[in-house]
Design a protein around this motif. Sequence first.
Motif, PDB file in Angstrom:
ATOM      1  N   UNK A   1       0.825  -1.206   0.000  1.00 45.03           N
ATOM      2  CA  UNK A   1       0.000   0.000   0.000  1.00 45.03           C
ATOM      3  C   UNK A   1       0.862   1.260   0.000  1.00 45.03           C
ATOM      4  N   UNK A   2       0.302   2.331  -0.565  1.00 50.20           N
ATOM      5  CA  UNK A   2       1.034   3.594  -0.710  1.00 50.20           C
ATOM      6  C   UNK A   2       0.514   4.699   0.201  1.00 50.20           C
TER       7      UNK A   2
ATOM      8  N   UNK B   1       0.155 -13.960   7.214  1.00 46.59           N
ATOM      9  CA  UNK B   1      -0.509 -13.927   5.902  1.00 46.59           C
ATOM     10  C   UNK B   1      -1.302 -12.640   5.703  1.00 46.59           C
ATOM     11  N   UNK B   2      -1.388 -11.829   6.742  1.00 47.48           N
ATOM     12  CA  UNK B   2      -2.142 -10.580   6.664  1.00 47.48           C
ATOM     13  C   UNK B   2      -1.290  -9.493   6.010  1.00 47.48           C
ATOM     14  N   UNK B   3      -1.050  -9.675   4.699  1.00 51.90           N
ATOM     15  CA  UNK B   3      -0.187  -8.742   3.997  1.00 51.90           C
ATOM     16  C   UNK B   3      -0.835  -8.026   2.833  1.00 51.90           C
ATOM     17  N   UNK B   4      -2.031  -8.450   2.433  1.00 51.71           N
ATOM     18  CA  UNK B   4      -2.755  -7.814   1.336  1.00 51.71           C
ATOM     19  C   UNK B   4      -4.167  -7.483   1.781  1.00 51.71           C
ATOM     20  N   UNK B   5      -4.790  -6.535   1.105  1.00 54.55           N
ATOM     21  CA  UNK B   5      -6.144  -6.104   1.461  1.00 54.55           C
ATOM     22  C   UNK B   5      -7.117  -7.281   1.402  1.00 54.55           C
ATOM     23  N   UNK B   6      -7.752  -7.563   2.518  1.00 56.29           N
ATOM     24  CA  UNK B   6      -8.783  -8.598   2.562  1.00 56.29           C
ATOM     25  C   UNK B   6      -8.283 -10.023   2.606  1.00 56.29           C
TER      26      UNK B   6
ATOM     27  N   UNK C   1       9.325  -9.664   6.417  1.00 55.32           N
ATOM     28  CA  UNK C   1       9.911  -9.427   5.098  1.00 55.32           C
ATOM     29  C   UNK C   1       8.792  -9.378   4.054  1.00 55.32           C
ATOM     30  N   UNK C   2       9.172  -9.208   2.793  1.00 52.82           N
ATOM     31  CA  UNK C   2       8.182  -9.138   1.719  1.00 52.82           C
ATOM     32  C   UNK C   2       8.316 -10.319   0.766  1.00 52.82           C
TER      33      UNK C   2
END
Length: 358
Positions: A44-45, A154-159, A271-272
């Motif tokens: 996210x930005x 795992x909570x790294x992207x929207x939804x 990390x990513x």
Amino acid sequence: MFDYTDLAIAFFIALISTFLLTYPVKKLAIKIKAVDLPNYRKIHKNVTPRIGGLAIFAGVFLGGLYLQPHHQHLPEIIIGAIVILITGALDDRFSIRPVIKLTGQLIAASFLISSGLIIERITLPVIGMIDLGFTSVLITVLWIIGITNAINLIDGLDGLATGVTTIAFLSMFIMAIIDVQVLAAYLCIVLIGANLGFLYHNFYPAKIYMGDTGSNFLGYMIAVVSIVGLFKNIALFSFIIPVIVLAVPIFDTLFAIVRRAYNKEPIMMPDNKHIHYQLIKTGFSHRKTVLIIYAFSGLFGVMAILFSYASLTTALIITFLVLLLLHIFAELGGLVMGGRKPVLDTVGKVFRKRERDV
């Protein structure tokens, strides 16, 4: 037996409550500066409020108040959930050290264990039921801590975490209904409702994140429901059933541990390189990446349900399919075979050949 009207009412109470309460929680997050700031490892930005887990917890609590379940372990489950919630909220606001977060999780686990809610036995084919004896406490602690952190990772992207946990709870709800596990079913239905109410705000592009407040709470509740319900199942391979349900977050967590150990990095260091980031790097959009992981989670959930009531032969076939799906999942993320995709390429060749033949 279950009163399905009560289950439906509790579901909608949790859904609507969470949906509405997310608005004031979002304002609160901004006011106390519990926000997620963009950095090098995040997608996210924009600055985004978090602690959305407070709304999820409130929705679950209100739905539970309607159902009013009675269970000997329920007080300790609630106390543990509050400890987990407070720990997550502190991290969302102050970014506390991993050891403090782990301490909070251990305290929550200790309440469950003190009440006697532990994984006492597992069932194996041929051998039958195995009593874990003195190791049961250690295994229970590892399970609670492991699943709590798997959902957090795992909570790294929207939804993403919202959807994956909803699918997991839905799978466990179906099994709880079949096995007449009342507390497990009650917990699952209000958690599903609360998650869906929050998902409206959290799906891409997210207006608010659940933060560690939510991901730790949901991970803790998945661990609790699996101990209350799934580990009580007397079917073959009973210990594998919850693992199949949670195959995506468990697989991602195990790979992260191995990767960090191999690179001589701290195990708890973020990390990513998680599977969702790898899928994006492969070329999938944010939304498609989330939907792909939803699809895999759904497939694993269906397989877990089938596995739970399958014969030995069928269980072995499902085990093979689970391993194959995990390999395909890893190929999609470029995590195996040096980035090559042998299984996917083979499947693609088969379909292209059939199209030419037609």
